[in-house]
Design a protein around this motif. Structure first.
Motif, short mmCIF file in Angstrom:
data_model
loop_
_atom_site.label_atom_id
_atom_site.label_comp_id
_atom_site.label_asym_id
_atom_site.label_seq_id
_atom_site.Cartn_x
_atom_site.Cartn_y
_atom_site.Cartn_z
N VAL A 208 0.85 -1.18 0.00
CA VAL A 208 0.00 0.00 0.00
C VAL A 208 0.89 1.24 0.00
O VAL A 208 1.86 1.32 0.76
CB VAL A 208 -0.97 0.01 1.20
N THR A 209 0.57 2.17 -0.88
CA THR A 209 1.33 3.41 -1.02
C THR A 209 0.39 4.60 -0.85
O THR A 209 -0.69 4.63 -1.46
CB THR A 209 1.98 3.49 -2.42
N THR A 210 0.78 5.55 -0.01
CA THR A 210 -0.03 6.76 0.15
C THR A 210 0.83 7.99 -0.18
O THR A 210 2.01 8.04 0.16
CB THR A 210 -0.57 6.89 1.58
N VAL A 211 0.22 8.96 -0.83
CA VAL A 211 0.92 10.19 -1.19
C VAL A 211 -0.01 11.37 -0.94
O VAL A 211 -1.15 11.40 -1.43
CB VAL A 211 1.34 10.20 -2.67
N GLU A 212 0.46 12.35 -0.16
CA GLU A 212 -0.27 13.59 0.03
C GLU A 212 0.45 14.68 -0.75
O GLU A 212 1.62 14.96 -0.52
CB GLU A 212 -0.34 13.97 1.51
N PHE A 213 -0.28 15.30 -1.67
CA PHE A 213 0.29 16.37 -2.49
C PHE A 213 -0.01 17.72 -1.84
O PHE A 213 -1.17 18.01 -1.53
CB PHE A 213 -0.30 16.35 -3.90
N PRO A 214 0.99 18.55 -1.66
CA PRO A 214 0.74 19.87 -1.07
C PRO A 214 -0.06 20.76 -2.01
O PRO A 214 0.09 20.70 -3.24
CB PRO A 214 2.15 20.43 -0.85
N ASN A 215 -0.98 21.52 -1.42
CA ASN A 215 -1.71 22.57 -2.14
C ASN A 215 -2.63 22.07 -3.24
O ASN A 215 -2.92 22.79 -4.19
CB ASN A 215 -0.74 23.60 -2.73
N LEU A 216 -3.11 20.82 -3.13
CA LEU A 216 -4.11 20.32 -4.07
C LEU A 216 -5.44 20.19 -3.35
O LEU A 216 -5.50 19.84 -2.17
CB LEU A 216 -3.71 18.98 -4.67
N ASN A 217 -6.55 20.43 -4.08
CA ASN A 217 -7.88 20.32 -3.50
C ASN A 217 -8.50 18.96 -3.81
O ASN A 217 -7.81 18.03 -4.26
CB ASN A 217 -8.77 21.47 -3.99
N HIS A 218 -9.80 18.85 -3.59
CA HIS A 218 -10.49 17.57 -3.77
C HIS A 218 -10.47 17.09 -5.22
O HIS A 218 -10.56 15.89 -5.48
CB HIS A 218 -11.93 17.71 -3.29
N LEU A 219 -10.36 18.02 -6.16
CA LEU A 219 -10.30 17.66 -7.58
C LEU A 219 -8.86 17.54 -8.09
O LEU A 219 -8.64 17.38 -9.28
CB LEU A 219 -11.06 18.69 -8.43
N PHE A 220 -7.90 17.64 -7.17
CA PHE A 220 -6.48 17.57 -7.51
C PHE A 220 -6.05 18.76 -8.36
O PHE A 220 -5.23 18.65 -9.26
CB PHE A 220 -6.13 16.25 -8.20
N GLN A 221 -6.60 19.92 -8.05
CA GLN A 221 -6.20 21.18 -8.66
C GLN A 221 -5.27 21.91 -7.69
O GLN A 221 -5.48 21.88 -6.47
CB GLN A 221 -7.41 22.07 -8.95
N THR A 222 -4.29 22.61 -8.22
CA THR A 222 -3.42 23.44 -7.39
C THR A 222 -4.20 24.67 -6.93
O THR A 222 -4.81 25.37 -7.75
CB THR A 222 -2.18 23.87 -8.17
N THR A 223 -4.20 24.92 -5.62
CA THR A 223 -5.05 25.96 -5.06
C THR A 223 -4.40 26.57 -3.83
O THR A 223 -3.33 26.14 -3.40
CB THR A 223 -6.44 25.39 -4.70
N THR A 224 -5.06 27.58 -3.28
CA THR A 224 -4.55 28.22 -2.06
C THR A 224 -5.47 28.02 -0.86
O THR A 224 -5.03 28.11 0.28
CB THR A 224 -4.37 29.74 -2.28
N THR A 225 -6.75 27.72 -1.12
CA THR A 225 -7.69 27.55 0.00
C THR A 225 -8.34 26.17 0.03
O THR A 225 -8.72 25.70 1.09
CB THR A 225 -8.81 28.61 -0.07
#
Length: 471
Positions: free
Chosen positions: A424-441
């Motif tokens: 099992v592999t898990t990855v958390e991407f910084p600054n991505l939202n629920h749709l995997f878009q780069t965002t600030t909020t």
């Protein structure tokens, strides 16, 4: 305006009102946020002096929404849709123009309507692939006979032989909540189209399909639960493993949001599934997820601590009722009616402007007592994850407000490993939202504003992992 009683003016008054006719079709664009515009269409009719109408929201694929009340007096048009807490008041300045104010959920927006559709520049979606494609595309159908549903979908197949093998590894995409088409289209974005294009260009075949009862697929979407949708995904697997260009031993799933709840359901029962990739997948019980989601989104929208506290208490009470009487819909409605009536009497500020206590209660009770919602509230995905034996990838963004990243990734990993599966592999991407878009909020109100449809970094991780697990 004072009432005119002079007989000599009656003809002029009648002519004036006729010239400013409110009936017919009206087109407007609601700017809910800078850079985010929502097209709306009003359909107003009149019979024997009584007005009625419907509202369309094309981008949300909502058509024929009944308008509760329509009045038109002295060139002033008023409409209300009580179960949505929505009102609009506008002045018909001519037969071709209405200028007014749209209100919903305590928010107010200027909104103008015209007889002709207002041209709005299409949102920029630079990742959306355009033909010609360097791969083969097939339109296909398959059956879920138990659900009396026929699914329409698209398979994309690399033209080159992958890694020197004669048959291709493949992934089946499972959409998130709500009726979704094969591209999982939302607010001008087509995430599944972007994902399918990227994976296929990297040698992976992809099947994506319209949900049951949606777009070109038949069947009944209403009343179906996540467990029912899992049988649809299994039907897609059964179909794909018989495709002449697909390696039946290398077929997996990639599910987004609710699709990340459904994929483990299929894999736990079907040991032929080669892998599952959970994109903002769920690892916590449904009632906890919805309470966390409500808090995070409410906070992002500026709700104060007291409002957030009251909302949390209300959710705990209502979800607890659903869990206690799960499956007994009449009893759930009875208990929720009693609770909500008292709660709204004590907290009338919770009723949105333009709505009413009765309309709000009806909307909330119908939602909470639906089969789909009942199932979500009582479902804990962890026992199912413990039964998954194939490789698992779970990815999410740190700014996901709908499926909180840290908690759900940790739960997914610990549950899979608890069942004895260490792959099992898990990855958390910084600054991505629920749709995997780069965002600030991370706020859902930004989804339409952002040009990015799906993070290239997340696409690469997904593609590389599938290639590694199927080589």
């Amino acid at each position: 305006m004072k009432r005119i009683v002079f007989v000599v003016l009656l003809g002029l008054i009648s002519h004036f009102n006729f010239a400013q006719n409110a009936t017919g079709d009206w087109y407007g664009n609601l700017e809910v946020q800078p850079g985010m515009t929502l097209p709306l269409v009003l359909h107003i009719t009149e019979a024997d002096g009584t007005y009625s109408g419907t509202l369309d929201s094309p981008d949300q694929k909502a058509f024929g929404i009944p308008i509760t009340t329509v009045t038109y007096t002295d060139a002033i048009l008023n409409i209300a849709i009580t179960n949505m807490g929505l009102t609009y008041e506008g002045t018909v300045n001519s037969d071709k123009h209405i200028e007014g104010t749209f209100k919903q959920g305590g928010q107010t927006f200027p909104l103008e309507f015209a007889r002709e559709a207002v041209t709005v520049e299409a949102p920029n979606r630079p990742q959306e692939p355009k033909a010609p494609f360097p791969y083969t595309t097939e339109e296909v159908t398959f059956e879920n006979t138990a659900a009396n549903a026929t699914f329409s979908g698209t398979i994309t197949l690399p033209k080159v032989v992958f890694k020197g093998k004669k048959k291709l590894p493949a992934v089946i995409l499972i959409s998130g909540s709500g009726p979704q088409d094969r591209n999982e289209e939302l607010l001008g974005h087509k995430p599944f189209l972007v994902i399918a294009d990227y994976l296929t260009r990297n040698g992976i075949a992809v099947l994506r399909y319209d949900d049951r009862g949606t777009a070109k697929s038949t069947g009944d979407f209403q009343g179906a639960t996540s467990a029912d949708f899992a049988t649809d995904a299994q039907a897609a697997f059964d179909f794909l493993k018989n495709h002449p260009d697909i390696d039946a031993s290398k077929i997996g799933f990639a599910g987004h949001s609710e699709g990340g709840l459904i994929a483990p359901m299929v894999a736990a029962k079907n040991k032929e599934v080669s892998f599952i990739a959970l994109l903002a997948g769920v690892g916590q019980p449904g009632d906890e997820l919805l309470m966390d989601q409500g808090y995070l989104i409410g906070k992002a929208q500026g709700f104060d601590d007291e409002m957030l506290r009251k909302n949390r208490i209300a959710q705990e009470m209502m979800f607890g009722t659903v869990k206690e009487y799960y499956g007994d819909t009449p009893k759930i409605k009875e208990e929720l009616t009693r609770y909500l009536s008292n709660a709204l009497d004590e907290n009338p500020e919770m009723i949105p402007e333009g709505s009413s206590k009765e309309a709000l209660m009806k909307r909330e009770i119908n939602t909470l007592s639906s089969d789909w919602f009942q199932y979500l509230i009582v479902t804990d995905p962890r026992p199912t994850l413990e039964k998954v034996t194939c490789p698992v990838l779970a990815i999410n963004g740190s700014l996901d407000l709908q499926v909180p990243s840290k908690k759900n990734l940790e739960n997914i990993e610990s549950s899979v490993k608890k069942g004895g599966n260490t792959d099992v592999t898990t990855v958390e991407f910084p600054n991505l939202n629920h749709l995997f878009q780069t965002t600030t909020t991370g706020s859902p109100t930004e989804y339409a504003q952002l040009e990015e449809t799906f993070s290239p970094d997340a696409l690469k991780v997904l593609s590389d992992w599938i290639i590694e697990k199927t080589k």
